[in-house]
Motif scaffolding. Sequence first.
Motif, PDB file in Angstrom:
ATOM      1  N   MET A  25       0.836  -1.201   0.000  1.00 11.28           N
ATOM      2  CA  MET A  25       0.000   0.000   0.000  1.00 11.28           C
ATOM      3  C   MET A  25       0.873   1.255   0.000  1.00 11.28           C
ATOM      4  O   MET A  25       0.592   2.223  -0.732  1.00 11.28           O
ATOM      5  CB  MET A  25      -0.923  -0.002   1.225  1.00 11.28           C
ATOM      6  N   ASN A  26       1.935   1.240   0.804  1.00  8.33           N
ATOM      7  CA  ASN A  26       2.844   2.396   0.821  1.00  8.33           C
ATOM      8  C   ASN A  26       3.521   2.577  -0.532  1.00  8.33           C
ATOM      9  O   ASN A  26       3.771   3.711  -0.971  1.00  8.33           O
ATOM     10  CB  ASN A  26       3.902   2.213   1.915  1.00  8.33           C
ATOM     11  N   SER A  27       3.842   1.475  -1.200  1.00  6.80           N
ATOM     12  CA  SER A  27       4.474   1.560  -2.515  1.00  6.80           C
ATOM     13  C   SER A  27       3.547   2.242  -3.520  1.00  6.80           C
ATOM     14  O   SER A  27       3.964   3.118  -4.283  1.00  6.80           O
ATOM     15  CB  SER A  27       4.849   0.162  -3.014  1.00  6.80           C
ATOM     16  N   PHE A  28       2.292   1.853  -3.517  1.00  8.37           N
ATOM     17  CA  PHE A  28       1.337   2.467  -4.446  1.00  8.37           C
ATOM     18  C   PHE A  28       1.107   3.935  -4.107  1.00  8.37           C
ATOM     19  O   PHE A  28       0.925   4.773  -5.007  1.00  8.37           O
ATOM     20  CB  PHE A  28       0.016   1.705  -4.422  1.00  8.37           C
ATOM     21  N   GLN A  29       1.117   4.236  -2.811  1.00  9.02           N
ATOM     22  CA  GLN A  29       0.983   5.645  -2.437  1.00  9.02           C
ATOM     23  C   GLN A  29       2.177   6.458  -2.908  1.00  9.02           C
ATOM     24  O   GLN A  29       2.044   7.606  -3.347  1.00  9.02           O
ATOM     25  CB  GLN A  29       0.819   5.765  -0.916  1.00  9.02           C
ATOM     26  N   GLY A  30       3.394   5.831  -2.815  1.00  7.49           N
ATOM     27  CA  GLY A  30       4.581   6.517  -3.316  1.00  7.49           C
ATOM     28  C   GLY A  30       4.513   6.735  -4.815  1.00  7.49           C
ATOM     29  O   GLY A  30       4.930   7.795  -5.329  1.00  7.49           O
ATOM     30  N   ILE A  31       3.987   5.758  -5.540  1.00  5.88           N
ATOM     31  CA  ILE A  31       3.846   5.908  -6.992  1.00  5.88           C
ATOM     32  C   ILE A  31       2.873   7.031  -7.307  1.00  5.88           C
ATOM     33  O   ILE A  31       3.116   7.879  -8.178  1.00  5.88           O
ATOM     34  CB  ILE A  31       3.369   4.580  -7.620  1.00  5.88           C
ATOM     35  N   VAL A  67       9.459   2.154  -6.705  1.00  3.85           N
ATOM     36  CA  VAL A  67       8.622   1.018  -6.337  1.00  3.85           C
ATOM     37  C   VAL A  67       9.365   0.025  -5.445  1.00  3.85           C
ATOM     38  O   VAL A  67       8.794  -0.548  -4.515  1.00  3.85           O
ATOM     39  CB  VAL A  67       8.102   0.306  -7.605  1.00  3.85           C
ATOM     40  N   ALA A  68      10.662  -0.194  -5.711  1.00  5.03           N
ATOM     41  CA  ALA A  68      11.396  -1.281  -5.072  1.00  5.03           C
ATOM     42  C   ALA A  68      11.450  -1.194  -3.539  1.00  5.03           C
ATOM     43  O   ALA A  68      11.252  -2.216  -2.872  1.00  5.03           O
ATOM     44  CB  ALA A  68      12.811  -1.357  -5.638  1.00  5.03           C
ATOM     45  N   PRO A  69      11.728  -0.040  -2.929  1.00  2.97           N
ATOM     46  CA  PRO A  69      11.841  -0.025  -1.463  1.00  2.97           C
ATOM     47  C   PRO A  69      10.582  -0.497  -0.754  1.00  2.97           C
ATOM     48  O   PRO A  69      10.655  -1.305   0.180  1.00  2.97           O
ATOM     49  CB  PRO A  69      12.146   1.444  -1.149  1.00  2.97           C
ATOM     50  N   GLY A  70       9.428  -0.026  -1.182  1.00  2.66           N
ATOM     51  CA  GLY A  70       8.180  -0.433  -0.534  1.00  2.66           C
ATOM     52  C   GLY A  70       7.902  -1.914  -0.720  1.00  2.66           C
ATOM     53  O   GLY A  70       7.466  -2.604   0.216  1.00  2.66           O
ATOM     54  N   ILE A  71       8.139  -2.414  -1.926  1.00  4.68           N
ATOM     55  CA  ILE A  71       7.923  -3.841  -2.176  1.00  4.68           C
ATOM     56  C   ILE A  71       8.913  -4.674  -1.367  1.00  4.68           C
ATOM     57  O   ILE A  71       8.580  -5.733  -0.822  1.00  4.68           O
ATOM     58  CB  ILE A  71       8.039  -4.136  -3.677  1.00  4.68           C
ATOM     59  N   ALA A  72      10.158  -4.205  -1.286  1.00  8.27           N
ATOM     60  CA  ALA A  72      11.164  -4.934  -0.514  1.00  8.27           C
ATOM     61  C   ALA A  72      10.787  -4.978   0.968  1.00  8.27           C
ATOM     62  O   ALA A  72      10.962  -6.004   1.636  1.00  8.27           O
ATOM     63  CB  ALA A  72      12.529  -4.272  -0.688  1.00  8.27           C
ATOM     64  N   GLU A  73      10.267  -3.873   1.498  1.00  7.53           N
ATOM     65  CA  GLU A  73       9.796  -3.872   2.877  1.00  7.53           C
ATOM     66  C   GLU A  73       8.705  -4.917   3.066  1.00  7.53           C
ATOM     67  O   GLU A  73       8.686  -5.646   4.058  1.00  7.53           O
ATOM     68  CB  GLU A  73       9.254  -2.494   3.253  1.00  7.53           C
ATOM     69  N   ALA A  74       7.790  -4.966   2.084  1.00  4.68           N
ATOM     70  CA  ALA A  74       6.688  -5.922   2.177  1.00  4.68           C
ATOM     71  C   ALA A  74       7.208  -7.357   2.189  1.00  4.68           C
ATOM     72  O   ALA A  74       6.800  -8.181   3.007  1.00  4.68           O
ATOM     73  CB  ALA A  74       5.723  -5.705   1.009  1.00  4.68           C
ATOM     74  N   LEU A  75       8.120  -7.657   1.267  1.00  7.73           N
ATOM     75  CA  LEU A  75       8.657  -9.008   1.192  1.00  7.73           C
ATOM     76  C   LEU A  75       9.513  -9.337   2.413  1.00  7.73           C
ATOM     77  O   LEU A  75       9.575 -10.496   2.844  1.00  7.73           O
ATOM     78  CB  LEU A  75       9.472  -9.163  -0.094  1.00  7.73           C
ATOM     79  N   PHE A  76      10.166  -8.332   2.965  1.00  6.64           N
ATOM     80  CA  PHE A  76      10.972  -8.544   4.163  1.00  6.64           C
ATOM     81  C   PHE A  76      10.083  -8.986   5.332  1.00  6.64           C
ATOM     82  O   PHE A  76      10.429  -9.894   6.092  1.00  6.64           O
ATOM     83  CB  PHE A  76      11.707  -7.250   4.505  1.00  6.64           C
ATOM     84  N   ALA A  77       8.912  -8.352   5.472  1.00  6.82           N
ATOM     85  CA  ALA A  77       7.985  -8.743   6.529  1.00  6.82           C
ATOM     86  C   ALA A  77       7.485 -10.167   6.304  1.00  6.82           C
ATOM     87  O   ALA A  77       7.378 -10.959   7.252  1.00  6.82           O
ATOM     88  CB  ALA A  77       6.806  -7.774   6.587  1.00  6.82           C
ATOM     89  N   THR A  78       7.205 -10.514   5.056  1.00  3.38           N
ATOM     90  CA  THR A  78       6.768 -11.882   4.760  1.00  3.38           C
ATOM     91  C   THR A  78       7.863 -12.885   5.105  1.00  3.38           C
ATOM     92  O   THR A  78       7.595 -13.946   5.687  1.00  3.38           O
ATOM     93  CB  THR A  78       6.409 -12.005   3.269  1.00  3.38           C
ATOM     94  N   ALA A  79       9.097 -12.578   4.726  1.00  5.17           N
ATOM     95  CA  ALA A  79      10.216 -13.479   5.008  1.00  5.17           C
ATOM     96  C   ALA A  79      10.391 -13.684   6.508  1.00  5.17           C
ATOM     97  O   ALA A  79      10.613 -14.808   6.977  1.00  5.17           O
ATOM     98  CB  ALA A  79      11.500 -12.926   4.391  1.00  5.17           C
ATOM     99  N   LEU A  80      10.283 -12.607   7.286  1.00  4.43           N
ATOM    100  CA  LEU A  80      10.417 -12.741   8.740  1.00  4.43           C
ATOM    101  C   LEU A  80       9.295 -13.592   9.326  1.00  4.43           C
ATOM    102  O   LEU A  80       9.520 -14.369  10.262  1.00  4.43           O
ATOM    103  CB  LEU A  80      10.431 -11.361   9.400  1.00  4.43           C
TER     104      LEU A  80
END
Length: 246
Positions: free
Chosen positions: A163-169, A180-193
Amino acid sequence: MSDAANTASAALAHTLTPIELFLQADSIVKSVVVILILAAAWGLGVTAEKLVRLSILHRRADRLFESIRNGLPVSSIAEGFTSAPKGDPLVEIYRAMVEEYQRSQDFAHTEAQRDGLQERVHRVAQLASSASLHHLQDRLPSLATIGAVAPFVGLFGTVWGIMNSFQGIAASNNTSLSVVAPGIAEALFATALGLVAAIPAVIFYNRISGDISAYGRRLTSFIGVFEVELSRQLSKKGDRNGLRAA
């Protein structure tokens, strides 16, 4: 690839390190990350404590079972059990059965009284066994909770990060990778954890549950050994009483 592209890729790779992702994340994603890290640490602590304790109990049970091959006294604590720690489940069960026998042996003159004594000893042993297994299972449900909940907590962080990524876009009107990459990376980082916390919790929950079940079967076997020896000694006592009566 041009030098400028290489420089941009290197800068992006530096930005996408886990520490940088955490520092750049908003408060919600940071909270999710902290919760997942704490959950993973708690799960590892519970796992380590249970595995070490069960390993010690199984080794000690091997030695105690070895010490009763030649018969198990029911009127006193066996020598091998005297030196074992009081908190050991086998010792606590044995002590409870012996104490019940000592309190009731004066009333075991008739067959009905001997049967009542054996029933009381069995119930005391079952109560002590249940209490010991309940103590071994303490904090174990938290591993199941982490295994079930952590992926969804990570998924919440993923959704929030996207959601933050789309808001940034929308705010920058720019769809380039650097936006786009930082927000998506944050999202995937939370999933990985979430997966890092959940997968070991599920694996070790099943492993520890199996070890506790196996130890419970050993307790049941020990209770059976004691009851067999008790029945044998009560039968001898009954024979002696019958001879005296004759």
